[in-house]
Design an enzyme around this catalytic site. Structure first.
Site, short mmCIF file in Angstrom:
data_model
loop_
_atom_site.label_atom_id
_atom_site.label_comp_id
_atom_site.label_asym_id
_atom_site.label_seq_id
_atom_site.Cartn_x
_atom_site.Cartn_y
_atom_site.Cartn_z
CG HIS A 1 1.63 -1.05 -15.49
ND1 HIS A 1 1.35 -2.32 -15.01
CD2 HIS A 1 2.59 -1.21 -16.44
CE1 HIS A 1 2.11 -3.19 -15.65
NE2 HIS A 1 2.87 -2.56 -16.52
CG ASN B 1 -3.68 0.16 -12.63
OD1 ASN B 1 -3.56 -0.12 -11.43
ND2 ASN B 1 -3.00 -0.47 -13.58
CD GLU C 1 5.05 2.50 -9.05
OE1 GLU C 1 4.04 2.22 -8.41
OE2 GLU C 1 5.89 1.66 -9.40
CG LEU D 1 -10.54 -5.01 -11.79
CD1 LEU D 1 -10.20 -3.53 -11.85
CD2 LEU D 1 -11.42 -5.32 -10.59
CG MET E 1 -1.36 -7.68 -6.81
SD MET E 1 -0.54 -6.81 -8.17
CE MET E 1 0.37 -8.16 -8.88
N GLY F 1 0.77 -1.24 0.00
CA GLY F 1 0.00 0.00 0.00
C GLY F 1 0.80 1.28 0.00
CB SER F 2 4.24 2.28 -0.94
OG SER F 2 4.40 1.97 -2.29
CG ASN F 3 1.78 3.61 -5.75
OD1 ASN F 3 2.20 4.69 -6.18
ND2 ASN F 3 2.38 2.45 -6.01
C1 GRF Z 1 3.37 -0.74 -7.61
O1 GRF Z 1 4.61 -0.93 -8.25
C2 GRF Z 1 2.30 -0.43 -8.62
O2 GRF Z 1 2.76 0.28 -9.72
C3 GRF Z 1 1.88 -1.82 -9.05
O3 GRF Z 1 1.94 -2.60 -7.88
C4 GRF Z 1 2.86 -2.03 -6.98
C5 GRF Z 1 2.12 -1.78 -5.72
O4 GRF Z 1 2.95 -1.29 -4.68
N1 GRF Z 1 0.59 -1.77 -9.68
P1 GRF Z 1 2.28 -0.63 -3.39
O5 GRF Z 1 1.34 -1.66 -2.80
O6 GRF Z 1 1.55 0.61 -3.82
O7 GRF Z 1 3.42 -0.33 -2.47
#
Ligand code: GRF
Length: 217
Positions: free
Chosen positions: A111, A109, A176, A95, A92, A14-16
């Site tokens: 990516h 999304n 990101e 959909l 992951m 969940g870093s994003n």
């Molecule tokens: C990220 O690299 C994102 O681009 C991809 O999955 C990863 C998720 O990382 N879709 P996080 O859970 O947001 O840390």
């Protein structure tokens, strides 16, 4: 302007999601996260969301007979939380077209590649194997095909001679965390929108320069 109410499906660390949550903590940011939802009960991102005071939910895909039933449950939870927009953040699961159409142009999304290169998994390993000199990440509106849809924002990073998949992933991930909140801001403010399956901008967002790696002599 009313703040967009965003639901954030995750599967892992969940870093994003955290980068989005930090942006939303600013009263001047045009969006709020109303729900963080995980298909994995043990996702570390759930604890992270709770630390931000964000409501969380688990919708475990193993509890459903098929993808359509799982996706319907996702939509139901998002709607119950009042979400009017969805930002996938390391979610992951593939959909269904039904889910994607239900949230059409209200579904982003992130990516970890410069789309349309390297759709799917293991993008950093594949970028190294292909020998590309620039790699990066993309925020895009979601369409039914995997990692497809109108591109809102991209960031490029150099691929360095000693890179491993891990070092490259870390360089991309830092970008990101910059572009996901920035892209959500553009969309939430109406400064970026889909027209004819491409994103158009209210102002020129192109910058005008060129990024070349390695630097030209
Ligand atoms: C990220 O690299 C994102 O681009 C991809 O999955 C990863 C998720 O990382 N879709 P996080 O859970 O947001 O840390």
């Amino acid at each position: 302007m009313a703040r967009l109410k965003v639901g954030v499906p995750i599967s892992g660390r969940g870093s994003n999601m955290a980068a989005l949550a930090e942006a939303c903590a600013d009263p001047g940011f045009p969006a709020d996260i109303v729900l963080v939802l995980s298909n994995e009960p043990g996702a570390a991102g759930l604890t992270r969301a709770q630390a931000f005071g964000i409501p969380t939910a688990v919708v475990d895909h193993r509890d459903f007979p098929d993808r359509a039933a799982f996706d319907a449950a996702l939509t139901a939870r998002l709607e119950a939380a009042g979400a009017d927009f969805v930002c996938l953040a390391g979610f992951m699961r593939l959909l269904t077209a039904g889910f994607v159409e239900r949230w059409r142009d209200r579904l982003l999304n992130i990516h970890p590649s410069l789309l349309p290169a390297f759709r799917g998994l293991d993008t950093h390993e594949r970028a190294l194997a292909a020998g590309v000199r620039l790699h990066g990440c993309t925020v895009h509106f979601v369409r039914p095909e995997l990692d497809d849809g109108p591109i809102v924002m991209q960031a490029a990073v150099p691929v360095l001679p000693d890179d491993t998949a891990g070092s490259l992933a870390a360089r991309v991930l830092a970008q990101e965390h910059r572009i996901y909140p920035a892209a959500l801001r553009l969309v939430a403010e109406g400064a970026a929108r889909v027209e004819g399956e491409r994103v158009v901008y209210r102002r020129d967002q192109s910058g005008g320069g060129a990024l070349v790696a390695p630097p030209l002599p």
